[in-house]
Design an enzyme around this catalytic site. Structure first.
Site, PDB file in Angstrom:
ATOM      1  CB  CYS A   1      -0.881   0.037   1.240  1.00 48.24           C
ATOM      2  SG  CYS A   1      -2.281  -1.043   1.119  1.00 48.24           S
TER       3      CYS A   1
ATOM      4  CB  CYS B   1      10.757   0.644  -8.560  1.00 50.33           C
ATOM      5  SG  CYS B   1      11.591  -0.211  -7.228  1.00 50.33           S
TER       6      CYS B   1
END
Ligand SMILES: [Zn+2]
Length: 486
Positions: free
Chosen positions: A291, A442
């Site tokens: 999340c 990333c």
């Protein structure tokens, strides 16, 4: 037969964000073939190198698990819906609280008023409320989901609530973690939650377990509790908790979220499945972002957390229909619910007929979850953020590839990069120059490693580096004047 394939959010990266694919097929296997013909990237996500379906993907035809049907040979009919649900990371039952423990509880005047809403409910009433007051529930992970669960259980009057969490309250967490306040910043989440629960209901006992659950401590910690709630955010903890619950005979309520979607289920009961029954193996490291790395709509923990707490109350009171053998999957943004039927796997290594896992200490969870490097695999070269910052300011000829999702890039910009989602890397490798260094970026430094492995598999031979720690760690070093949040 005209059918539809519906993909959970985390699999949509393989279909260029398309959530539903309409196609024609006579069997599940034919449908998957047609899907991968149309979206070749999906094949890598769904199948391993031997062409077998990956263990972390579950397939349902009209809400029935294909393992309870005819597997991938399950025939299809016009209008059938196939659901592909990856791991992220029924029936009435008896109360987990014995009658003796229930009878030992006395309800005093102050409790009659405080708990009057439950006392008026036929399904809960005095006996159910006494069981709630006698119960002991461990909530593992006191973030967005676990916080909602802990608050609801405290207000309900659960006798003892354990709060297992090793992290601290962060500014990024406050939008979803309403159990914590701004003044709690940098405090341990377990201690801050304990204070909050004490204010909410001083009649319940709370215990803060301010440590990371590991194979060495998990059994000792869960021993004191009747039910364990898994609201953690990583696969290592999830498999550890599930295994420990099965081995110690504790029911577990499992909840997970991804962006707008959530799932809830009950695991580890005598007749129901465990996590390994549903998902024999976790997804490859980094393929399903957490999340923190992928965002979550801030109302979702309220919905999913309240559902988890409701399952806990059902297990305690022995009422209603708990989600045993069923997974409730909800898409809050399109408001769709599906109750998917699952079952115990007789070949499950923990809860099956001939279990091979008998102690959590024997499992290397980092290895199982793909977090440990494979010694046979060529190591991945990492680049330190300081080094990348220097090469950028020196004007070195390098290519920086950003493999993050669009919503991640929208919040944290990284100018001057080539943007290629992981799912498109193999087909777009010609955009890279094998003569110069390519650096992959990333959010947390895991998907960039996956990106390099993907390109190696696809035959790319140029020098590749993964930005160590990802953008999260590097932002303040590479963009010191812009802050971490751009
Ligand atoms: Zn199992």
């Amino acid at each position: 037969m005209k059918i539809r394939i519906i993909l959970a959010a985390s699999l949509k990266t393989f279909t260029d964000r398309t959530p539903e694919v309409a196609l024609e097929a006579d069997t599940v296997s034919g449908a998957l073939q047609a899907l991968t013909d149309e979206y070749p990237e999906a094949a890598r996500g769904l199948f391993d190198e031997n062409g077998d379906l990956r263990g972390f993907v579950n397939i349902y035809v009209n809400d029935r698990d294909i393992r309870t049907l005819k597997g991938i040979g399950t025939p299809l009919h016009d209008g059938d819906e196939i659901f592909l649900i990856p791991a992220i990371a029924g029936g009435a039952c008896e109360s987990v609280i014995s009658t003796e423990r229930m009878k030992a509880v006395t309800i005093e005047e102050k409790e009659i008023r405080r708990y009057s809403n439950h006392l008026q409910l036929k399904e809960i009433s005095i006996k159910g409320q006494k069981r709630i007051m006698a119960s002991r529930v461990l909530v593992a992970g006191i973030g967005a989901l676990g916080g909602v669960v802990a608050e609801r259980l405290a207000a309900a009057g659960v006798g003892t609530i354990g709060l297992a969490d090793a992290q601290e309250v962060t500014l990024e967490g406050l939008q979803t973690q309403t159990i914590h306040s701004t003044r709690d910043l940098e405090r341990p989440r377990a201690a801050a939650a304990k204070d909050r629960l004490k204010k909410l209901n001083p009649l319940v006992t709370t215990v803060a377990h301010q440590e990371q659950l590991t194979g060495d401590n998990v059994e000792e910690i869960i021993a004191d509790y009747d039910i364990v709630v898994d609201a953690t955010d990583n696969f290592v903890s999830r498999y550890l908790i599930s295994d420990a619950c099965v081995l110690n005979g504790k029911p577990e309520v499992f909840g997970a979220m991804y962006q707008y979607e959530g799932v809830v289920t009950v695991l580890g009961t005598k007749d129901g499945p465990c996590l390994r029954c549903l998902y024999p193996s976790p997804p490859p490291a980094g393929i399903v972002p957490t999340c923190a790395a992928s965002g979550v709509v801030n109302t979702l923990p309220g919905i999913i957390g309240a559902m988890i707490a409701t399952e806990v109350l059902k297990l305690i009171t022995g009422g209603g229909e708990p989600l045993i053998g069923k997974v409730l999957a909800m898409d809050s943004w399109n408001l769709r619910y599906h109750t998917l039927h699952t079952g115990k796997d007789s070949g499950c290594p923990v809860c099956g007929r001939s279990p091979v896992i008998r102690a959590v200490q024997d499992i290397d969870y980092d290895d199982f979850c793909g977090l440990r490097e494979d010694p046979d695999e060529e190591p991945i070269d990492l680049i330190e953020p300081e080094e990348l910052a220097r090469r950028i300011s020196d004007g070195d000829r390098i290519t920086i590839v950003d493999v993050r999702e669009p919503h991640e890039r929208a919040v944290h910009r990284f100018p001057g990069t080539l943007i290629i989602p992981i799912g498109q890397l193999a087909r777009r490798q010609k955009e890279l120059d094998p003569e110069i260094d390519t650096i992959f970026v990333c959010m947390e430094g895991k998907r960039s490693i996956l990106a390099i492995r993907t390109l190696r598999e696809a035959g790319y031979t140029g020098p590749m580096y993964s930005l160590k720690g990802g953008f999260e760690t590097a932002a303040q070093i590479i963009f010191p004047n812009e802050g971490a949040w751009l």
